[in-house]
Design an enzyme around this catalytic site. Structure first.
Site, PDB file in Angstrom:
ATOM      1  N   GLU A 103       1.011  -1.298  -0.171  1.00 21.34           N
ATOM      2  CA  GLU A 103      -0.031  -0.078  -0.082  1.00 21.34           C
ATOM      3  C   GLU A 103       0.895   1.211  -0.066  1.00 21.34           C
ATOM      4  OE1 GLU A 103      -2.631   0.371   3.321  1.00 21.34           O
ATOM      5  OE2 GLU A 103      -3.598   2.240   2.529  1.00 21.34           O
TER       6      GLU A 103
ATOM      7  N   ARG B  51       5.272 -13.051   9.596  1.00 27.35           N
ATOM      8  CA  ARG B  51       6.020 -11.729   9.499  1.00 27.35           C
ATOM      9  C   ARG B  51       7.331 -11.749   9.882  1.00 27.35           C
ATOM     10  NH1 ARG B  51       1.957  -7.787   8.817  1.00 27.35           N
ATOM     11  NH2 ARG B  51       3.185  -5.922   9.212  1.00 27.35           N
TER      12      ARG B  51
ATOM     13  N   LYS C 283       4.588   0.374   9.536  1.00 27.56           N
ATOM     14  CA  LYS C 283       4.466   1.839   8.919  1.00 27.56           C
ATOM     15  C   LYS C 283       4.083   2.967   9.685  1.00 27.56           C
ATOM     16  CE  LYS C 283       3.275   0.124   4.976  1.00 27.56           C
ATOM     17  NZ  LYS C 283       2.485  -0.224   3.544  1.00 27.56           N
TER      18      LYS C 283
END
Ligand code: ATP
Ligand code: MG
Length: 542
Positions: free
Chosen positions: A20, A245, A255
């Site tokens: 994104e 992850r 982020k």
């Protein structure tokens, strides 16, 4: 995957990396990039770079550009470059298809009510009073939503699945919301935007992705992913596969948190060398090779235990060891006058560029009556086992001579400002001198030819090993990850480097004798700035 190819389910493997564009890429993304590109490569397949830009509020073209640059720098080249926002029209028509099949409805409940109606892990959800709206009315209302007839949050479109499913994701998830916001790609064309859970499977299917690799928290969404692909009549049926992850000790990676560090001025931008962003690590001096070996060697498990940050350091040392020149730099200079060396004479000494890699050849370093050494390499009253300079003691100057400390000068505060030493011409390096031994070897630079340089030394930005798990300012929370920011994460020092380094370029890397690996900061202007990538051995203990 081999099976999928062998039994003819797929002719070609297609993967995608779907960031994104709401921030810069970090080392966690590198893991996803390496997996997606790596798997496709292994099977001679294709990988797309797709910007998952379905949320207009947080996205920006600056991020799009940085992401492209970082993926390339890591060494990967995408086959297709796509923007999810280019599929908005198709997504809209797939939503209409669901409505027509009686599988989606417009809901007037507020966000709070929807949450309340959803139930919990133990209690089933409750059906919305708008759930059984006639298809015609839903079509009409959805069109009005698109036409901008309602304000933000007034209505949503929901998939009609099962309000009592044990999987909460299947309790009539929202698939479209109203947001009167300008989008970086589609401008003001849309005021309704698809939700991630609806958009993502469609994006994959539209591009013919065969294996949709994502992080483990999407495991519970897999049934919804499959439901959407199937009920939207998508021709291609991608398969979602999850992996753990990447987390690293003393590092925050999401982020949202990195953005906070930037916005609140804890660091100097997304590419600050202390950041775990790809751009920060590049500026610090990490190489794509070191990041790739770190990711590959630390493995692809479904677990999410944090990897020790020292592993990263290990892989960059390994990568640079044989590749980069060795040199000398003095970080905290102390002037030394060699009183028995002829005034005005300069001698050029031979030194190997990299003793571990003889192919790198030799370099010349000047020596004269005045040199700089490290302040730490002299002590007036040394403790036991201190083998460097103190009054009356002799050490070897790396690649040069033995020198002996005869006297030291202090300023009015008593600080040592200059040493007077003598040298022994017999002890020149490389001449095989065996007359006597000294226990210390120190580095130095010749004073009249040396080039001034700034050295930036780093410590971890975050002083808590498990910082990533600390949640953000929930009301009343005692501490946030910002309370663990290390106030001493950057130390700036002014010193000198060898004159043969006057021509170095941004991003050139060196091993400074005893100090570790350094990178020339790309933002160096009138003066060289050397960012320490890592010291020679891990020394930082918490
Ligand atoms: P963040 O929480 O940092 O914003 P994200 O998952 O929201 O991360 P995206 O831009 O959506 O970020 O991520 C693109 C891809 O990178 C996704 O497939 C995501 O799962 C993957 N990814 C993000 N963070 C990590 C991580 N720490 N380890 C492995 N993969 C990650
Ligand atoms: Mg995100």
């Amino acid at each position: 995957m081999i099976k999928d190819l062998e039994n003819g389910k797929h002719e070609k493997i297609v993967t995608r990396f779907p960031p994104e564009p709401n921030g810069y890429l970090h080392i966690g993304h590198a893991k996803s990039i390496i997996l997606n590109f790596g798997l496709a490569d292994d099977f001679n397949g294709l990988t797309n770079l797709r910007f998952d830009d379905t949320n207009p509020v947080k996205e920006d073209i600056e991020y799009v550009n940085s992401i492209k640059e970082d993926v390339k720098w890591l060494g990967f080249d995408w086959d297709g470059l796509f923007f999810a926002s280019n599929y908005f029209e198709e997504m809209y028509s797939r939503a209409i298809l669901l409505i027509q099949k009686g599988l989606a409805y417009v809901d007037d409940l507020s966000a709070d009510e929807i949450r309340e109606y959803r139930g919990t892990l133990t209690a089933p959800g409750k059906e919305s009073p708008y759930r059984n709206r006639p298809i015609e009315e839903n079509l009409e209302l959805f069109e009005q939503m698109r036409n901008g007839n309602f304000g933000n949050g007034e209505k949503v479109l929901r998939a009609k699945i099962d309000m009592s499913s044990p999987n909460i994701n299947l309790r009539d998830p929202i698939i479209y919301r109203i947001s009167h916001t300008t989008h970086h790609n589609t401008g003001d064309k849309w005021c309704i935007y698809p939700m991630y859970a609806f958009a993502h499977p469609l994006e994959d299917a539209i591009e013919g992705v065969t294996h949709s690799i994502c992080t483990i928290e999407f495991e519970d969404q897999r049934p919804l992913y499959n439901w959407i692909v199937e009920n939207c009549d998508m021709k291609s049926q991608p398969q979602q596969i999850e992996f753990g992850r990447l987390n690293i000790t003393n590092t925050v990676m999401s982020k949202r948190k990195l953005k906070k560090l930037v916005e609140e001025g804890f660091v100097d931008g997304w590419d600050d060398p202390r950041m775990p962003t790809i751009s920060g690590m590049r500026r610090r001096g990490f190489t794509p090779e070191s990041i790739r070996s770190f990711v590959i060697e630390t493995g692809v498990s479904k677990g999410s235990g944090a990897v020790d940050s020292q592993m990263l350091e290990h892989f960059v040392r390994e990568d640079l060891k044989l590749k980069v020149p060795r040199t000398m730099g003095v970080i905290k200079p102390l002037k030394v006058v060699i009183t028995n060396y002829p005034e005005g004479q300069i001698e050029w000494l031979d030194a190997e560029v990299n003793p571990e890699n003889p192919e790198m050849g030799m370099r010349k370093i000047p020596f004269s009556r005045e040199i700089y050494i490290e302040q730490d390499d002299f002590m007036e009253n040394p403790p036991k086992k201190y083998f460097r300079l103190f009054p009356g003691n002799e050490v070897r100057l790396k690649n040069a001579y033995f020198i002996k400390c005869e006297e030291f000068l202090t300023d009015e505060k008593g600080e040592v400002i200059e040493l007077h030493c003598t040298y022994d011409p017999e002890t020149k390096s490389g001449t095989g001198f065996t007359g006597r031994k000294v226990k210390g070897t120190i580095h130095w630079v010749e004073a009249t030819n040396s080039v001034p340089a700034e050295f930036r030394l780093y410590e971890p930005l975050i002083l808590d090993e498990t910082a990533e798990e600390i949640e953000e300012e929930t009301e009343g929370a005692e501490k946030t990850f910002l309370d663990h920011v290390n106030p001493n994460s950057l130390e700036i020092l002014q010193g000198f480097i060898e004159p043969n380094m006057a021509e170095v370029q941004a991003q050139d890397k060196f091993q400074f004798f005893r100090h570790g690996y350094f990178n020339v900061d790309p933002k160096s202007t009138d003066k060289f700035i050397f960012n320490r990538i890592v010291s020679l051995k891990s020394s930082f203990k918490i």
